[in-house]
Scaffold this motif. Structure first.
Motif, PDB file in Angstrom:
ATOM      1  N   ASN A   1      64.747  48.073  73.501  1.00 37.43           N
ATOM      2  CA  ASN A   1      64.406  48.905  72.343  1.00 37.43           C
ATOM      3  C   ASN A   1      64.087  50.338  72.747  1.00 37.43           C
ATOM      4  OD1 ASN A   1      64.622  46.668  70.726  1.00 37.43           O
ATOM      5  ND2 ASN A   1      62.423  46.295  70.634  1.00 37.43           N
ATOM      6  N   THR A   2      64.361  51.249  71.817  1.00 38.15           N
ATOM      7  CA  THR A   2      63.971  52.649  71.965  1.00 38.15           C
ATOM      8  C   THR A   2      63.208  53.024  70.711  1.00 38.15           C
ATOM      9  OG1 THR A   2      66.002  53.121  73.187  1.00 38.15           O
ATOM     10  CG2 THR A   2      64.774  55.006  72.334  1.00 38.15           C
ATOM     11  N   GLN A   3      62.049  53.639  70.887  1.00 39.17           N
ATOM     12  CA  GLN A   3      61.245  54.084  69.753  1.00 39.17           C
ATOM     13  C   GLN A   3      60.466  55.327  70.178  1.00 39.17           C
ATOM     14  OE1 GLN A   3      58.134  51.402  68.363  1.00 39.17           O
ATOM     15  NE2 GLN A   3      58.495  52.061  66.257  1.00 39.17           N
ATOM     16  N   VAL A   4      60.412  56.321  69.285  1.00 39.59           N
ATOM     17  CA  VAL A   4      59.692  57.556  69.586  1.00 39.59           C
ATOM     18  C   VAL A   4      58.734  57.912  68.460  1.00 39.59           C
ATOM     19  CG1 VAL A   4      61.606  58.466  70.976  1.00 39.59           C
ATOM     20  CG2 VAL A   4      61.425  59.106  68.568  1.00 39.59           C
ATOM     21  N   ARG A   5      57.773  58.749  68.798  1.00 36.50           N
ATOM     22  CA  ARG A   5      56.850  59.328  67.823  1.00 36.50           C
ATOM     23  C   ARG A   5      57.000  60.840  67.922  1.00 36.50           C
ATOM     24  NH1 ARG A   5      51.625  57.872  69.620  1.00 36.50           N
ATOM     25  NH2 ARG A   5      51.938  55.888  68.580  1.00 36.50           N
ATOM     26  N   VAL A   6      57.156  61.490  66.783  1.00 39.34           N
ATOM     27  CA  VAL A   6      57.331  62.935  66.748  1.00 39.34           C
ATOM     28  C   VAL A   6      56.103  63.589  66.108  1.00 39.34           C
ATOM     29  CG1 VAL A   6      58.557  62.941  64.524  1.00 39.34           C
ATOM     30  CG2 VAL A   6      58.933  64.803  66.118  1.00 39.34           C
ATOM     31  N   THR A   7      55.738  64.755  66.643  1.00 41.11           N
ATOM     32  CA  THR A   7      54.662  65.551  66.058  1.00 41.11           C
ATOM     33  C   THR A   7      55.263  66.849  65.554  1.00 41.11           C
ATOM     34  OG1 THR A   7      53.073  64.610  67.619  1.00 41.11           O
ATOM     35  CG2 THR A   7      52.428  66.647  66.510  1.00 41.11           C
ATOM     36  N   ILE A   8      54.950  67.154  64.305  1.00 39.41           N
ATOM     37  CA  ILE A   8      55.454  68.370  63.665  1.00 39.41           C
ATOM     38  C   ILE A   8      54.250  69.204  63.240  1.00 39.41           C
ATOM     39  CG2 ILE A   8      56.803  69.287  61.735  1.00 39.41           C
ATOM     40  CD1 ILE A   8      58.179  66.420  61.716  1.00 39.41           C
ATOM     41  N   GLU A   9      54.193  70.443  63.697  1.00 37.95           N
ATOM     42  CA  GLU A   9      53.106  71.350  63.330  1.00 37.95           C
ATOM     43  C   GLU A   9      53.705  72.589  62.682  1.00 37.95           C
ATOM     44  OE1 GLU A   9      50.281  72.182  66.448  1.00 37.95           O
ATOM     45  OE2 GLU A   9      50.431  70.130  67.208  1.00 37.95           O
ATOM     46  N   ALA A  10      53.204  72.896  61.508  1.00 41.38           N
ATOM     47  CA  ALA A  10      53.646  74.084  60.770  1.00 41.38           C
ATOM     48  C   ALA A  10      55.173  74.167  60.680  1.00 41.38           C
ATOM     49  CB  ALA A  10      53.068  75.350  61.408  1.00 41.38           C
ATOM     50  N   GLY A  11      55.808  73.032  60.422  1.00 42.96           N
ATOM     51  CA  GLY A  11      57.254  73.015  60.217  1.00 42.96           C
ATOM     52  C   GLY A  11      58.091  73.040  61.485  1.00 42.96           C
ATOM     53  N   LYS A  12      57.479  72.866  62.668  1.00 40.50           N
ATOM     54  CA  LYS A  12      58.222  72.850  63.931  1.00 40.50           C
ATOM     55  C   LYS A  12      57.915  71.574  64.701  1.00 40.50           C
ATOM     56  CE  LYS A  12      58.937  76.206  66.532  1.00 40.50           C
ATOM     57  NZ  LYS A  12      58.875  77.225  67.568  1.00 40.50           N
ATOM     58  N   ILE A  13      58.939  71.019  65.341  1.00 43.71           N
ATOM     59  CA  ILE A  13      58.742  69.860  66.217  1.00 43.71           C
ATOM     60  C   ILE A  13      58.025  70.368  67.467  1.00 43.71           C
ATOM     61  CG2 ILE A  13      59.857  68.063  67.585  1.00 43.71           C
ATOM     62  CD1 ILE A  13      62.237  68.220  65.631  1.00 43.71           C
ATOM     63  N   THR A  14      56.828  69.831  67.714  1.00 45.15           N
ATOM     64  CA  THR A  14      56.054  70.277  68.871  1.00 45.15           C
ATOM     65  C   THR A  14      55.959  69.229  69.976  1.00 45.15           C
ATOM     66  OG1 THR A  14      53.993  69.575  67.806  1.00 45.15           O
ATOM     67  CG2 THR A  14      54.672  71.886  67.510  1.00 45.15           C
ATOM     68  N   ASP A  15      56.248  67.967  69.652  1.00 44.97           N
ATOM     69  CA  ASP A  15      56.201  66.933  70.681  1.00 44.97           C
ATOM     70  C   ASP A  15      57.034  65.731  70.247  1.00 44.97           C
ATOM     71  OD1 ASP A  15      55.501  65.716  73.088  1.00 44.97           O
ATOM     72  OD2 ASP A  15      53.616  64.921  72.321  1.00 44.97           O
ATOM     73  N   VAL A  16      57.644  65.087  71.212  1.00 46.96           N
ATOM     74  CA  VAL A  16      58.336  63.814  71.003  1.00 46.96           C
ATOM     75  C   VAL A  16      57.869  62.901  72.132  1.00 46.96           C
ATOM     76  CG1 VAL A  16      60.530  62.610  70.763  1.00 46.96           C
ATOM     77  CG2 VAL A  16      60.354  65.004  70.051  1.00 46.96           C
ATOM     78  N   GLU A  17      57.249  61.799  71.752  1.00 50.35           N
ATOM     79  CA  GLU A  17      56.667  60.871  72.713  1.00 50.35           C
ATOM     80  C   GLU A  17      57.414  59.538  72.657  1.00 50.35           C
ATOM     81  OE1 GLU A  17      52.436  58.472  73.263  1.00 50.35           O
ATOM     82  OE2 GLU A  17      52.666  59.921  71.649  1.00 50.35           O
ATOM     83  N   PRO A  18      57.916  59.061  73.790  1.00 44.65           N
ATOM     84  CA  PRO A  18      58.574  57.748  73.781  1.00 44.65           C
ATOM     85  C   PRO A  18      57.535  56.628  73.721  1.00 44.65           C
ATOM     86  CG  PRO A  18      58.547  58.622  76.005  1.00 44.65           C
ATOM     87  CD  PRO A  18      57.950  59.678  75.105  1.00 44.65           C
ATOM     88  N   LEU A  19      57.693  55.721  72.771  1.00 48.12           N
ATOM     89  CA  LEU A  19      56.828  54.552  72.674  1.00 48.12           C
ATOM     90  C   LEU A  19      57.460  53.360  73.373  1.00 48.12           C
ATOM     91  CD1 LEU A  19      55.724  54.913  68.950  1.00 48.12           C
ATOM     92  CD2 LEU A  19      54.556  55.742  71.004  1.00 48.12           C
ATOM     93  N   GLN A  20      58.790  53.287  73.303  1.00 48.31           N
ATOM     94  CA  GLN A  20      59.554  52.245  73.989  1.00 48.31           C
ATOM     95  C   GLN A  20      60.825  52.885  74.523  1.00 48.31           C
ATOM     96  OE1 GLN A  20      59.983  48.278  72.065  1.00 48.31           O
ATOM     97  NE2 GLN A  20      59.257  49.350  70.257  1.00 48.31           N
ATOM     98  N   ILE A  21      61.237  52.473  75.701  1.00 45.98           N
ATOM     99  CA  ILE A  21      62.524  52.896  76.244  1.00 45.98           C
ATOM    100  C   ILE A  21      63.242  51.651  76.747  1.00 45.98           C
ATOM    101  CG2 ILE A  21      61.809  55.249  76.825  1.00 45.98           C
ATOM    102  CD1 ILE A  21      61.584  54.327  79.753  1.00 45.98           C
ATOM    103  N   PRO A  22      64.585  51.683  76.796  1.00 48.07           N
ATOM    104  CA  PRO A  22      65.313  50.508  77.260  1.00 48.07           C
ATOM    105  C   PRO A  22      64.804  50.042  78.623  1.00 48.07           C
ATOM    106  CG  PRO A  22      66.826  52.048  76.285  1.00 48.07           C
ATOM    107  CD  PRO A  22      65.484  52.744  76.372  1.00 48.07           C
ATOM    108  N   SER A  23      64.473  48.750  78.701  1.00 48.62           N
ATOM    109  CA  SER A  23      63.886  48.241  79.943  1.00 48.62           C
ATOM    110  C   SER A  23      64.244  46.791  80.213  1.00 48.62           C
ATOM    111  CB  SER A  23      62.366  48.401  79.890  1.00 48.62           C
ATOM    112  OG  SER A  23      61.841  47.704  78.772  1.00 48.62           O
ATOM    113  N   ASN A  24      65.400  46.340  79.742  1.00 46.79           N
ATOM    114  CA  ASN A  24      65.796  44.949  79.973  1.00 46.79           C
ATOM    115  C   ASN A  24      66.188  44.686  81.420  1.00 46.79           C
ATOM    116  OD1 ASN A  24      65.322  44.396  77.334  1.00 46.79           O
ATOM    117  ND2 ASN A  24      67.444  44.067  76.763  1.00 46.79           N
ATOM    118  N   GLU A  25      66.549  45.735  82.147  1.00 47.86           N
ATOM    119  CA  GLU A  25      66.967  45.603  83.541  1.00 47.86           C
ATOM    120  C   GLU A  25      66.317  46.728  84.339  1.00 47.86           C
ATOM    121  OE1 GLU A  25      71.150  46.186  83.200  1.00 47.86           O
ATOM    122  OE2 GLU A  25      71.474  44.356  82.074  1.00 47.86           O
ATOM    123  N   PRO A  26      66.082  46.532  85.635  1.00 42.84           N
ATOM    124  CA  PRO A  26      65.486  47.603  86.441  1.00 42.84           C
ATOM    125  C   PRO A  26      66.295  48.902  86.378  1.00 42.84           C
ATOM    126  CG  PRO A  26      65.436  45.539  87.663  1.00 42.84           C
ATOM    127  CD  PRO A  26      66.228  45.289  86.413  1.00 42.84           C
TER     128      PRO A  26
END
Length: 172
Positions: free
Chosen positions: A64-89
């Motif tokens: 799975n891939t899942q991210v959280r985005v933070t938007i301040e005053a109409g601009k993307i200021t951060d993108v944080e990965p919550l899940q990244i593909p990890s089924n294999e090393p």
């Protein structure tokens, strides 16, 4: 001289096997929050001029891939990965290498219509899909109106692992 026919037959059989190989088709789906304990529901929270939105968990054959985005005053200021593909090393290694580049691209472009990282096509597309889901939930529209797909590509759409021959052997 007796070895020549054996070598020729073995070569023909081996070549036939390679040419007849067909990769499995896997259709990515949006993972439900019950399918993974690490998954978080797609949510939105607002505090003043700051909006934080969690995108859908995009499921691929590598995880799975899942991210959280933070938007301040109409601009993307951060993108944080919550899940990244990890089924294999190797998926973990490829994803860990790609995520900083994908984050930087999203911050620069102020959109989910980001460039794919070479050798990490599936990770790139699923990251963009989760980011677009989060931006949609937050009601954010890119200044140029660009958007990303909201599903990850299948392995067959990308012509197999890593997007073709001559790559770094990447699986995503």
């Amino acid at each position: 001289m007796r070895r020549a026919p054996i070598i020729l037959v073995t070569t023909v059989i081996g070549t036939t096997g390679v040419l007849m190989f067909e990769p499995r088709e896997v259709t990515p789906t949006v993972a439900s929050s019950s399918s993974s304990t690490a998954s978080q529901d797609a949510t939105v929270s607002k505090s003043g001029s700051t909006t934080t939105a969690t995108g859908a968990a995009i499921s691929t054959q590598f995880g799975n891939t899942q991210v959280r985005v933070t938007i301040e005053a109409g601009k993307i200021t951060d993108v944080e990965p919550l899940q990244i593909p990890s089924n294999e090393p190797q998926s973990v290694q490829i994803s860990n290498g790609a995520v900083p580049t994908l984050r930087e691209s999203a911050l620069t472009k102020q959109s989910a219509a980001i460039d794919s990282v070479s050798g990490a096509t599936i990770t790139s597309q699923s990251y963009a899909a989760s980011l677009q889901s989060a931006l949609d939930k937050a009601g954010f529209t890119a200044a140029d109106g660009s958007t990303a797909r909201t599903t990850a590509p299948t392995e067959s759409e990308e012509h197999g692992h890593g997007g073709g021959f001559g790559g770094d052997g990447g699986f995503e």
